[in-house]
Motif scaffolding. Structure first.
Motif, PDB file in Angstrom:
ATOM      1  N   ARG A  44      99.908  62.264  60.724  1.00  0.00           N
ATOM      2  CA  ARG A  44      99.643  60.948  59.759  1.00  0.00           C
ATOM      3  C   ARG A  44      99.192  60.591  59.143  1.00  0.00           C
ATOM      4  O   ARG A  44      99.238  59.744  57.981  1.00  0.00           O
ATOM      5  N   LEU A  45      98.003  60.790  59.443  1.00  0.00           N
ATOM      6  CA  LEU A  45      96.275  60.036  58.970  1.00  0.00           C
ATOM      7  C   LEU A  45      96.792  61.195  57.273  1.00  0.00           C
ATOM      8  O   LEU A  45      95.939  60.669  56.221  1.00  0.00           O
ATOM      9  N   LEU A  46      96.717  62.304  57.639  1.00  0.00           N
ATOM     10  CA  LEU A  46      97.186  63.586  56.517  1.00  0.00           C
ATOM     11  C   LEU A  46      97.704  62.170  54.836  1.00  0.00           C
ATOM     12  O   LEU A  46      98.075  62.163  54.490  1.00  0.00           O
ATOM     13  N   VAL A  47      99.443  62.117  56.036  1.00  0.00           N
ATOM     14  CA  VAL A  47      99.993  61.541  54.979  1.00  0.00           C
ATOM     15  C   VAL A  47      99.426  60.302  54.538  1.00  0.00           C
ATOM     16  O   VAL A  47      99.819  60.113  53.171  1.00  0.00           O
ATOM     17  N   GLU A  48      99.293  59.497  54.824  1.00  0.00           N
ATOM     18  CA  GLU A  48      98.428  58.156  54.681  1.00  0.00           C
ATOM     19  C   GLU A  48      97.169  58.024  53.719  1.00  0.00           C
ATOM     20  O   GLU A  48      96.857  57.615  52.591  1.00  0.00           O
ATOM     21  N   LEU A  49      96.265  58.913  54.388  1.00  0.00           N
ATOM     22  CA  LEU A  49      95.418  59.590  52.877  1.00  0.00           C
ATOM     23  C   LEU A  49      96.287  60.163  51.788  1.00  0.00           C
ATOM     24  O   LEU A  49      95.576  59.248  50.721  1.00  0.00           O
ATOM     25  N   TYR A  55      98.035  55.766  45.916  1.00  0.00           N
ATOM     26  CA  TYR A  55      97.495  54.387  45.203  1.00  0.00           C
ATOM     27  C   TYR A  55      96.770  54.139  44.485  1.00  0.00           C
ATOM     28  O   TYR A  55      96.878  53.357  43.143  1.00  0.00           O
ATOM     29  N   ALA A  56      95.214  54.878  44.330  1.00  0.00           N
ATOM     30  CA  ALA A  56      94.087  54.646  44.103  1.00  0.00           C
ATOM     31  C   ALA A  56      93.681  55.260  42.910  1.00  0.00           C
ATOM     32  O   ALA A  56      92.960  55.056  42.539  1.00  0.00           O
ATOM     33  N   GLU A  57      94.496  56.324  42.301  1.00  0.00           N
ATOM     34  CA  GLU A  57      95.746  57.227  41.860  1.00  0.00           C
ATOM     35  C   GLU A  57      93.623  58.428  41.790  1.00  0.00           C
ATOM     36  O   GLU A  57      93.114  58.469  40.554  1.00  0.00           O
TER      37      GLU A  57
END
Length: 63
Positions: A44-49, A55-57
């Motif tokens: 889950r954290l990897l997907v969020e990262l 988003y931050a490119e």
């Protein structure tokens, strides 16, 4: 150093290997559950990262 995906796969492999087994007279169900929960949380954290990097490119150095 292993990648996050390798660690997740290792945790799941260990859970499969211990599932339904006794070690020193103790069932490994709790250990397997913890290994799977840890793998799920890392996943889950990897997907969020990845979403935050997109988003931050910021390029993902592990790919």
């Amino acid at each position: 150093m292993p990648s996050s995906r390798e660690i997740i796969n290792d945790l799941r492999a260990q859970a499969r290997a211990l599932d339904g087994r006794h070690v020193a007279g103790s069932m490994m169900d709790g250990v397997c559950r913890s290994l799977r929960r840890g793998a799920d949380e890392l996943d889950r954290l990897l997907v969020e990262l990845d979403m935050l990097r997109d988003y931050a490119e910021i390029p993902d150095s592990s790919k």
